[in-house]
Design an enzyme around this catalytic site. Structure first.
Site, PDB file in Angstrom:
ATOM      1  N   TYR A 170      48.431 -28.841 -53.046  1.00 51.96           N
ATOM      2  CA  TYR A 170      48.906 -30.087 -52.428  1.00 51.96           C
ATOM      3  C   TYR A 170      50.433 -30.169 -52.466  1.00 51.96           C
ATOM      4  CZ  TYR A 170      43.985 -31.331 -52.929  1.00 51.96           C
ATOM      5  OH  TYR A 170      42.613 -31.322 -52.867  1.00 51.96           O
ATOM      6  N   HIS A 196      39.274 -23.742 -55.667  1.00 47.21           N
ATOM      7  CA  HIS A 196      39.627 -24.590 -54.526  1.00 47.21           C
ATOM      8  C   HIS A 196      39.208 -23.982 -53.184  1.00 47.21           C
ATOM      9  CE1 HIS A 196      42.969 -27.490 -52.913  1.00 47.21           C
ATOM     10  NE2 HIS A 196      41.821 -27.643 -52.283  1.00 47.21           N
TER      11      HIS A 196
HETATM   12  P1  NAD Z   1      40.883 -39.894 -48.038  1.00 44.31           P
HETATM   13  O1  NAD Z   1      39.644 -39.943 -47.248  1.00 44.31           O
HETATM   14  O2  NAD Z   1      40.904 -40.493 -49.393  1.00 44.31           O
HETATM   15  O3  NAD Z   1      42.007 -40.506 -47.102  1.00 44.31           O
HETATM   16  C1  NAD Z   1      43.340 -40.522 -47.444  1.00 44.31           C
HETATM   17  C2  NAD Z   1      44.116 -41.257 -46.362  1.00 44.31           C
HETATM   18  O4  NAD Z   1      43.694 -42.607 -46.380  1.00 44.31           O
HETATM   19  C3  NAD Z   1      45.605 -41.263 -46.610  1.00 44.31           C
HETATM   20  O5  NAD Z   1      46.244 -41.198 -45.358  1.00 44.31           O
HETATM   21  C4  NAD Z   1      45.850 -42.610 -47.238  1.00 44.31           C
HETATM   22  O6  NAD Z   1      47.136 -43.106 -47.013  1.00 44.31           O
HETATM   23  C5  NAD Z   1      44.816 -43.456 -46.540  1.00 44.31           C
HETATM   24  N1  NAD Z   1      44.438 -44.636 -47.330  1.00 44.31           N
HETATM   25  C6  NAD Z   1      44.054 -44.708 -48.623  1.00 44.31           C
HETATM   26  N2  NAD Z   1      43.831 -45.983 -48.987  1.00 44.31           N
HETATM   27  C7  NAD Z   1      44.084 -46.736 -47.880  1.00 44.31           C
HETATM   28  C8  NAD Z   1      44.049 -48.125 -47.606  1.00 44.31           C
HETATM   29  N3  NAD Z   1      43.726 -48.996 -48.555  1.00 44.31           N
HETATM   30  N4  NAD Z   1      44.367 -48.541 -46.360  1.00 44.31           N
HETATM   31  C9  NAD Z   1      44.691 -47.677 -45.399  1.00 44.31           C
HETATM   32  N5  NAD Z   1      44.763 -46.341 -45.589  1.00 44.31           N
HETATM   33  C10 NAD Z   1      44.459 -45.882 -46.819  1.00 44.31           C
HETATM   34  O7  NAD Z   1      41.303 -38.335 -48.115  1.00 44.31           O
HETATM   35  P2  NAD Z   1      42.027 -37.455 -49.163  1.00 44.31           P
HETATM   36  O8  NAD Z   1      43.219 -38.100 -49.764  1.00 44.31           O
HETATM   37  O9  NAD Z   1      42.179 -36.147 -48.520  1.00 44.31           O
HETATM   38  O10 NAD Z   1      40.899 -37.269 -50.269  1.00 44.31           O
HETATM   39  C11 NAD Z   1      40.939 -37.857 -51.521  1.00 44.31           C
HETATM   40  C12 NAD Z   1      41.203 -36.834 -52.603  1.00 44.31           C
HETATM   41  O11 NAD Z   1      40.085 -35.969 -52.730  1.00 44.31           O
HETATM   42  C13 NAD Z   1      42.392 -35.906 -52.368  1.00 44.31           C
HETATM   43  O12 NAD Z   1      43.600 -36.509 -52.720  1.00 44.31           O
HETATM   44  C14 NAD Z   1      42.017 -34.749 -53.246  1.00 44.31           C
HETATM   45  O13 NAD Z   1      42.333 -35.043 -54.589  1.00 44.31           O
HETATM   46  C15 NAD Z   1      40.513 -34.666 -53.092  1.00 44.31           C
HETATM   47  N6  NAD Z   1      40.111 -33.704 -52.048  1.00 44.31           N
HETATM   48  C16 NAD Z   1      39.825 -32.441 -52.434  1.00 44.31           C
HETATM   49  C17 NAD Z   1      39.487 -31.481 -51.495  1.00 44.31           C
HETATM   50  C18 NAD Z   1      39.162 -30.097 -51.945  1.00 44.31           C
HETATM   51  O14 NAD Z   1      39.127 -29.836 -53.126  1.00 44.31           O
HETATM   52  N7  NAD Z   1      38.930 -29.171 -51.066  1.00 44.31           N
HETATM   53  C19 NAD Z   1      39.470 -31.811 -50.149  1.00 44.31           C
HETATM   54  C20 NAD Z   1      39.748 -33.106 -49.768  1.00 44.31           C
HETATM   55  C21 NAD Z   1      40.068 -34.051 -50.732  1.00 44.31           C
END
Ligand code: NAD
Length: 311
Positions: free
Chosen positions: A56, A122
């Site tokens: 990230y 990952h």
């Molecule tokens: P998410 O679905 O949580 O969406 C994140 C997006 O939503 C960002 O643009 C954020 O600004 C927005 N958001 C969050 N809260 C909000 C609100 N209250 N109002 C409006 N917009 C809002 O996707 P993500 O961040 O990719 O996933 C969460 C976490 O999961 C990641 O940070 C990561 O730690 C993990 N993850 C891991 C993998 C992997 O291991 N392959 C893949 C995806 C995600």
């Protein structure tokens, strides 16, 4: 905040957890101070599980998270990071024992901690799954014996990679993303399998990596143009009823009790607060039914990730 057991780990994780990918400016440019404030807001509200990766922001998220955690007692939160993915291209993956062993030390240094609770391979669909089974996980188990990591997990998009690996080697947790959200519920099919093996389930990206927000998905999001368009229509429908689609999306994912925790990402302290409030508010079932109908044409539509044979 409600807490649940994460499989056999003994970790009692908050049902809403903090995904730190945003700290690496993956969705928009974020300042360090903003990111640190978001982490502190999450911890203050009872969120006790944080997920990050060296991938990230190409180490930036881990570095910023390390700064945020400096003043926080280590036993007051659970921390997960990852190994094996270091960039966007196929050649940026390295699941060799040598690389992942060095990678853990690098992550611990950036995070400023002596151990992580979970170390995860990952996006294993980009790797050779037999190497993950025979080389990567055994190398991580050695680090577990040294006390650098407490548990070992795997992450990925195509669901079949989880069963391929878990059929062959013991794993403690899986992290699935974008497979249990308003437009995709495929992850539920694997719940009995994971439960039978007592593997902890971490569900990530309830907002579909931005797809289910008013701002919409970032340019790099791999889903089809059709899906983007239909999700935008659903967001517009919610806005017309005075509801942010992100609220419904978060409530929908959190309503499933089979996942120990749902990881949501944001670098905004205000959004962290909003997310906790939304989690506690009742879900509008009528609006949910309407939105699911709008999204029906793209239900369970996903994308190819990693090696073709792993999809
Ligand atoms: P998410 O679905 O949580 O969406 C994140 C997006 O939503 C960002 O643009 C954020 O600004 C927005 N958001 C969050 N809260 C909000 C609100 N209250 N109002 C409006 N917009 C809002 O996707 P993500 O961040 O990719 O996933 C969460 C976490 O999961 C990641 O940070 C990561 O730690 C993990 N993850 C891991 C993998 C992997 O291991 N392959 C893949 C995806 C995600």
């Amino acid at each position: 905040m409600e807490y649940r057991q994460l499989g056999k780990t003994g970790m009692n994780v908050s049902v809403l957890s903090y995904g730190a990918s945003s700290l690496g400016s993956v969705f928009r440019r974020v300042t360090e101070a903003e990111g640190i404030a978001a982490v502190h807001a999450a911890l203050d509200l009872g969120i006790n599980f944080i997920d990050v990766s060296p991938f990230y922001g190409l180490t930036v998220a881990e570095t910023v998270l390390g700064k945020a955690l400096k003043s926080i007692p280590r036993d007051s939160y659970y921390l997960a990071t990852k190994v094996g993915r270091y960039g966007y291209k196929m050649e940026d993956f390295d699941f060799s024992a040598e690389r992942v062993t060095a990678s853990v030390d690098e992550s611990l240094a950036r995070l400023g901690v002596d151990y992580v609770d979970i170390i995860q391979c990952h996006d294993i669909e980009f790797g050779n799954l037999d190497q993950i089974v025979e080389e990567t996980i055994p190398a991580l188990r050695k680090l577990q014996q040294q006390g650098k990591v407490r548990f070992v997990g795997i992450t990925g998009l195509p669901l079949k990679v989880f069963t391929y690996v878990a059929d062959r080697v013991e794993i403690d947790t899986i992290l699935s993303y974008c497979r249990y959200e308003l437009n995709d519920t495929a992850l539920v099919d694997l719940v009995p399998y994971f439960q039978q093996k007592n593997i902890g389930i971490i569900n990530a990206s309830p907002l579909g990596m931005g797809l289910l927000t008013q701002r919409g998905a970032p340019d790099w999001h791999p889903i089809s143009a059709e899906a983007r368009q239909i999700c935008a229509k659903a967001a517009e429908h919610c806005a017309g009823k005075g509801v942010d689609i992100a609220q419904l999306a978060l409530q929908f994912s959190l309503a499933n009790p089979d996942f120990a925790t749902t990881l949501i990402g944001t670098a905004s302290a205000a959004n962290v607060q909003k997310n906790v409030q939304w989690m506690e508010a009742p879900m509008d079932e009528q609006l949910l039914a309407e939105v699911l109908e709008i999204l029906a044409p793209i239900h369970n539509q996903t994308w190819v990730s990693g090696r073709p044979e792993n999809n």
